[in-house]
Structures are given as structure tokens and as C-alpha cells.
Design an enzyme around this catalytic site. Structure first.
Site, PDB file in Angstrom:
ATOM      1  N   ASP A  54      45.933 -37.832  -6.118  1.00 25.41           N
ATOM      2  CA  ASP A  54      47.049 -38.733  -5.890  1.00 25.41           C
ATOM      3  C   ASP A  54      47.445 -38.638  -4.414  1.00 25.41           C
ATOM      4  OD1 ASP A  54      49.408 -40.314  -6.484  1.00 25.41           O
ATOM      5  OD2 ASP A  54      50.520 -38.415  -6.315  1.00 25.41           O
TER       6      ASP A  54
ATOM      7  N   ASP B  26      50.854 -40.076  -2.722  1.00 22.81           N
ATOM      8  CA  ASP B  26      52.271 -39.841  -2.429  1.00 22.81           C
ATOM      9  C   ASP B  26      52.826 -38.719  -3.315  1.00 22.81           C
ATOM     10  OD1 ASP B  26      51.917 -42.008  -0.740  1.00 22.81           O
ATOM     11  OD2 ASP B  26      52.766 -43.447  -2.152  1.00 22.81           O
TER      12      ASP B  26
END
Ligand SMILES: [Mg+2]
Ligand SMILES: [Zn+2]
Length: 193
Positions: A8, A10
């Protein structure tokens, strides 16, 4: 077909600032470059998979997201670290920009981005890892048969005690540095600790 690490963006590689829409908002965690490099040295392809519904919401463009990824790669390269590929989902079912407003097969926890990366790069999702700060990330891992690691950075500490019914991570750790260590220790399923 190789195992990989799906990351991922953010809240995992960089600070979660809400909807990042200016390059000067991009802040890497202090351990990000070293952790990426450690996984590079282990020979694991690293693939960023990121939901960017801000595109569907009209907050920024696909070009901006791609520029952000070039900028992130330049920061990593300056530290001898490398992400192999980036995939983003620009969609949202309740967006404002018609072209991106729909139910899609790529918004996490759907598996579309993992499947595209697996095809493009010759990866085996079932021997791979997914690292992220939300249950959407762990959900992708569950769906593709990978191992899912929740990090407590970004929204992770908030989400940790709020797992959807029946959902659990293979590991919950403080940050991406700890996730990278966990992956290196558990690379071979036979030597899982
Ligand atoms: Mg996140
Ligand atoms: Zn999508």
C-alpha cells in the site's frame, strides 16, 4: 512465477495526508528507503497497489498520481532502493468524474491490481505478501491467498481493533520496517515462525 510484496502507498510507504494532491505533501517514513532496499536485496519484486479515489472525486488527475510515483521512485533511487511497478485504482462508485465513477474490479479489497501485476511481472500471489494500514489491504491478501500484514502507521493503529467480522491479519506490526523483517523471516513457508 515468483513471490512478491504488494505494498500500500498512503499510510504505509508515505504519510497518509488524506488525499495527497501536491507533491510537497509526500513524506516518506524515516525507515521507508532502508526497508524497500532490504526487500530488494532479498530478490523480492515490490509492487505498489494504491486506491486513488481522489481521481474519481475530481481532486487530482491520473497524471498527478503518476508524477507522484515518479517522485517517490526518485527518492528511493537516491537511497539505492527500487519499487518495481505501481498500480492504482482511479475509480469510486460514488465519484464525481463520470469516466471513473463505477464499481470496478481493481479498488481494494478487490484483486484486480494484484492480478494485473501478476500477469505483467510473472508473480505468484499465493506465495506473496500484502502490506497495508487498512483492512482493505489485508482483505486483498485474503482474496488472493497471500499473507497479509497490517501496519500501525497511517490509519493502522485506529483500524487494528476494528477488524471486519471474520477478518484477521497474519501479522500486525508497528510499521513497514517491522513488516519487512517479518516477511524476510517468513519467506519460506516451511520456516515460518
Ligand atoms: Mg493506506
Ligand atoms: Zn478501480
Amino acid at each position: 512465477m515468483r513471490p512478491a510484496v504488494f505494498l500500500d502507498r498512503d499510510g504505509t510507504l508515505i504519510e497518509d495526508v488524506g488525499y495527497l494532491h501536491r507533491l510537497d505533501q509526500m513524506t516518506l517514513f524515516p525507515w521507508t528507503i532502508d526497508s524497500v532496499r532490504a526487500l530488494n536485496h532479498a530478490g523480492l519484486p515490490l509492487v505498489v497497489i494504491t486506491n486513488q479515489s481522489g481521481i474519481a472525486r475530481g481532486m487530482f488527475s491520473e497524471a498527478f498520481v503518476e508524477e507522484t510515483h515518479r517522485h517517490l521512485s526518485a527518492r528511493l533511487a537516491a537511497g539505492g532502493a527500487r519499487v518495481d511497478a505501481y498500480y492504482y485504482c482511479p475509480h469510486h462508485p460514488a465519484g464525481k468524474v463520470e469516466a471513473y465513477t463505477r464499481q470496478c474490479d481493481c479498488r481494494k479489497p478487490a484483486r484486480g491490481m494484484v492480478d494485473r501485476a501478476a500477469r505483467d511481472l510473472g508473480l505468484d500471489p499465493s506465495r506473496s505478501f500484502v502490506v497495508g494500514d487498512t483492512w482493505l489491504d489485508v482483505g486483498v491478501a485474503r482474496t488472493v491467498g497471500a499473507r497479509g500484514i497490517l501496519v500501525r502507521t497511517g490509519g493502522g493503529a485506529y483500524h487494528e481493533g476494528r477488524a471486519p467480522k471474520g477478518m484477521s491479519a497474519d501479522a500486525v506490526v508497528d510499521n513497514f520496517a517491522a513488516a519487512a523483517s517479518w516477511i524476510l523471516l517468513n519467506l519460506n513457508p516451511q520456516s515460518a515462525v
